[in-house]
Design a protein around this motif. Structure first.
Motif, PDB file in Angstrom:
ATOM      1  N   ASN A  38      53.183  48.672  36.610  1.00 18.09           N
ATOM      2  CA  ASN A  38      51.776  48.775  36.258  1.00 18.09           C
ATOM      3  C   ASN A  38      51.671  48.702  34.742  1.00 18.09           C
ATOM      4  O   ASN A  38      52.014  49.647  34.043  1.00 18.09           O
ATOM      5  N   THR A  39      51.187  47.598  34.225  1.00 19.01           N
ATOM      6  CA  THR A  39      51.101  47.425  32.779  1.00 19.01           C
ATOM      7  C   THR A  39      49.891  48.124  32.189  1.00 19.01           C
ATOM      8  O   THR A  39      49.806  48.283  30.974  1.00 19.01           O
ATOM      9  N   GLY A  40      48.957  48.550  33.014  1.00 15.06           N
ATOM     10  CA  GLY A  40      47.791  49.261  32.510  1.00 15.06           C
ATOM     11  C   GLY A  40      46.901  48.361  31.668  1.00 15.06           C
ATOM     12  O   GLY A  40      46.982  47.141  31.729  1.00 15.06           O
ATOM     13  N   ASN A  41      46.058  48.987  30.876  1.00 11.31           N
ATOM     14  CA  ASN A  41      45.159  48.240  30.007  1.00 11.31           C
ATOM     15  C   ASN A  41      45.733  48.175  28.604  1.00 11.31           C
ATOM     16  O   ASN A  41      46.141  49.199  28.044  1.00 11.31           O
ATOM     17  N   VAL A  42      45.744  47.000  28.030  1.00  9.89           N
ATOM     18  CA  VAL A  42      46.208  46.833  26.661  1.00  9.89           C
ATOM     19  C   VAL A  42      45.025  47.129  25.747  1.00  9.89           C
ATOM     20  O   VAL A  42      43.978  46.491  25.869  1.00  9.89           O
ATOM     21  N   PRO A  43      45.176  48.114  24.836  1.00  4.74           N
ATOM     22  CA  PRO A  43      44.037  48.449  23.980  1.00  4.74           C
ATOM     23  C   PRO A  43      43.742  47.340  22.980  1.00  4.74           C
ATOM     24  O   PRO A  43      44.638  46.618  22.547  1.00  4.74           O
ATOM     25  N   SER A  44      42.482  47.228  22.610  1.00  6.00           N
ATOM     26  CA  SER A  44      42.090  46.254  21.599  1.00  6.00           C
ATOM     27  C   SER A  44      42.450  46.797  20.224  1.00  6.00           C
ATOM     28  O   SER A  44      42.741  47.983  20.054  1.00  6.00           O
ATOM     29  N   LEU A  45      42.403  45.925  19.224  1.00  3.45           N
ATOM     30  CA  LEU A  45      42.664  46.351  17.854  1.00  3.45           C
ATOM     31  C   LEU A  45      41.649  47.405  17.422  1.00  3.45           C
ATOM     32  O   LEU A  45      41.983  48.367  16.738  1.00  3.45           O
ATOM     33  N   GLU A  46      40.411  47.240  17.849  1.00  4.85           N
ATOM     34  CA  GLU A  46      39.376  48.214  17.509  1.00  4.85           C
ATOM     35  C   GLU A  46      39.691  49.582  18.108  1.00  4.85           C
ATOM     36  O   GLU A  46      39.493  50.620  17.468  1.00  4.85           O
ATOM     37  N   ASP A  47      40.188  49.588  19.373  1.00  7.06           N
ATOM     38  CA  ASP A  47      40.550  50.855  20.013  1.00  7.06           C
ATOM     39  C   ASP A  47      41.688  51.547  19.258  1.00  7.06           C
ATOM     40  O   ASP A  47      41.686  52.771  19.100  1.00  7.06           O
ATOM     41  N   LEU A  48      42.644  50.751  18.810  1.00  7.69           N
ATOM     42  CA  LEU A  48      43.781  51.318  18.078  1.00  7.69           C
ATOM     43  C   LEU A  48      43.370  51.835  16.702  1.00  7.69           C
ATOM     44  O   LEU A  48      43.933  52.804  16.206  1.00  7.69           O
ATOM     45  N   LYS A  50      40.352  53.022  15.845  1.00  8.32           N
ATOM     46  CA  LYS A  50      39.312  54.040  15.889  1.00  8.32           C
ATOM     47  C   LYS A  50      39.771  55.394  15.329  1.00  8.32           C
ATOM     48  O   LYS A  50      39.079  55.971  14.484  1.00  8.32           O
ATOM     49  N   PRO A  51      40.940  55.943  15.740  1.00  6.07           N
ATOM     50  CA  PRO A  51      41.369  57.226  15.174  1.00  6.07           C
ATOM     51  C   PRO A  51      41.595  57.153  13.660  1.00  6.07           C
ATOM     52  O   PRO A  51      41.337  58.122  12.950  1.00  6.07           O
ATOM     53  N   LEU A  52      42.064  56.016  13.168  1.00  2.01           N
ATOM     54  CA  LEU A  52      42.287  55.875  11.730  1.00  2.01           C
ATOM     55  C   LEU A  52      40.973  55.918  10.968  1.00  2.01           C
ATOM     56  O   LEU A  52      40.866  56.539   9.907  1.00  2.01           O
ATOM     57  N   LEU A  53      39.975  55.249  11.520  1.00  2.00           N
ATOM     58  CA  LEU A  53      38.687  55.182  10.835  1.00  2.00           C
ATOM     59  C   LEU A  53      37.897  56.490  10.938  1.00  2.00           C
ATOM     60  O   LEU A  53      37.089  56.799  10.074  1.00  2.00           O
ATOM     61  N   GLU A  54      38.158  57.264  11.991  1.00  2.00           N
ATOM     62  CA  GLU A  54      37.458  58.535  12.157  1.00  2.00           C
ATOM     63  C   GLU A  54      38.123  59.666  11.378  1.00  2.00           C
ATOM     64  O   GLU A  54      37.533  60.723  11.194  1.00  2.00           O
ATOM     65  N   LEU A  71      41.549  44.316   6.866  1.00  2.00           N
ATOM     66  CA  LEU A  71      42.746  43.790   7.535  1.00  2.00           C
ATOM     67  C   LEU A  71      42.454  43.467   8.999  1.00  2.00           C
ATOM     68  O   LEU A  71      42.895  42.441   9.518  1.00  2.00           O
ATOM     69  N   ALA A  72      41.714  44.336   9.662  1.00  2.00           N
ATOM     70  CA  ALA A  72      41.370  44.097  11.066  1.00  2.00           C
ATOM     71  C   ALA A  72      40.473  42.878  11.216  1.00  2.00           C
ATOM     72  O   ALA A  72      40.661  42.073  12.133  1.00  2.00           O
ATOM     73  N   ASP A  73      39.504  42.735  10.320  1.00  2.00           N
ATOM     74  CA  ASP A  73      38.627  41.564  10.373  1.00  2.00           C
ATOM     75  C   ASP A  73      39.420  40.277  10.159  1.00  2.00           C
ATOM     76  O   ASP A  73      39.189  39.272  10.834  1.00  2.00           O
ATOM     77  N   ASN A  74      40.370  40.306   9.235  1.00  2.00           N
ATOM     78  CA  ASN A  74      41.207  39.126   8.990  1.00  2.00           C
ATOM     79  C   ASN A  74      42.110  38.839  10.189  1.00  2.00           C
ATOM     80  O   ASN A  74      42.363  37.688  10.514  1.00  2.00           O
ATOM     81  N   ALA A  75      42.587  39.884  10.842  1.00  2.00           N
ATOM     82  CA  ALA A  75      43.442  39.697  12.020  1.00  2.00           C
ATOM     83  C   ALA A  75      42.661  39.068  13.157  1.00  2.00           C
ATOM     84  O   ALA A  75      43.200  38.264  13.921  1.00  2.00           O
ATOM     85  N   ASP A  76      41.388  39.422  13.272  1.00  2.00           N
ATOM     86  CA  ASP A  76      40.548  38.830  14.321  1.00  2.00           C
ATOM     87  C   ASP A  76      40.380  37.327  14.121  1.00  2.00           C
ATOM     88  O   ASP A  76      40.167  36.594  15.076  1.00  2.00           O
ATOM     89  N   GLY A  77      40.485  36.860  12.886  1.00  2.00           N
ATOM     90  CA  GLY A  77      40.320  35.439  12.597  1.00  2.00           C
ATOM     91  C   GLY A  77      41.557  34.608  12.882  1.00  2.00           C
ATOM     92  O   GLY A  77      41.504  33.384  12.896  1.00  2.00           O
ATOM     93  N   ILE A  78      42.687  35.245  13.126  1.00  2.00           N
ATOM     94  CA  ILE A  78      43.934  34.519  13.407  1.00  2.00           C
ATOM     95  C   ILE A  78      43.921  34.065  14.863  1.00  2.00           C
ATOM     96  O   ILE A  78      43.696  34.875  15.761  1.00  2.00           O
TER      97      ILE A  78
END
Length: 120
Positions: A38-48, A50-54, A71-78
Motif C-alpha cells: 500500500n503506497t498510500g498518498n504521496v503528499p504534494s510539495l505544498e503539503d510538505l 506547510k509545517p515549515l511555513l507555519e 523555491l517551491a514556486d520555481n520547483a512547480d515550474g520544472i
C-alpha cells in the motif's frame, strides 16, 4: 553469568521454541509481486511545506519563509514525468531487490552503483 540470565534463558526456551527454518529465498521469488504494498498518498510539495511555513523558527536558523516559497514556486515550474511515478518506483524496487540487494554495500553513504533502493 548471573543466575537471572540462566533462568531467563531456560524460561524463554520453553515458552518460545525456535521455529523451523523457512526455505531459502531465490531471486525468482523475491519481490515477485508488489500488488500487496500500500503506497498510500504521496503528499504534494505544498503539503510538505506547510509545517515549515507555519513555524516561527527559521530553517537552519537562517532561511526565511520568502525563500522557501520562491523555491517551491520555481520547483512547480520544472517539468516532471510523474504520470506513473508509483509504478516506476515499484519497478525500480523490484529490480533492486532481485538483482542488487544481496551485494549492495550498505555501509556507503551514497546511492550510486545500486548500493541503495533510492526509495527512502
Amino acid at each position: 553469568m548471573p543466575t537471572i540470565m540462566g533462568d531467563f534463558r531456560r524460561v524463554a526456551r520453553t515458552a518460545a521454541p525456535v521455529r523451523d527454518l523457512y526455505d531459502y529465498p531465490t531471486a525468482e521469488i523475491i519481490a515477485k509481486d508488489f500488488t500487496h504494498i500500500n503506497t498510500g498518498n504521496v503528499p504534494s510539495l505544498e503539503d510538505l511545506m506547510k509545517p515549515l511555513l507555519e513555524s516561527d523558527v527559521l530553517i537552519l536558523g537562517c532561511i526565511p519563509k520568502e525563500l522557501i516559497i520562491e523555491l517551491a514556486d520555481n520547483a512547480d515550474g520544472i517539468p516532471h514525468n510523474n504520470g506513473n511515478i508509483e509504478e516506476q518506483s515499484l519497478l525500480h524496487l523490484r529490480d533492486f531487490i532481485q538483482k542488487h540487494a544481496a551485494v549492495a554495500d550498505r555501509s556507503l553513504c551514497d546511492v550510486s552503483g545500486h548500493n541503495s533502493s533510492m526509495l527512502s
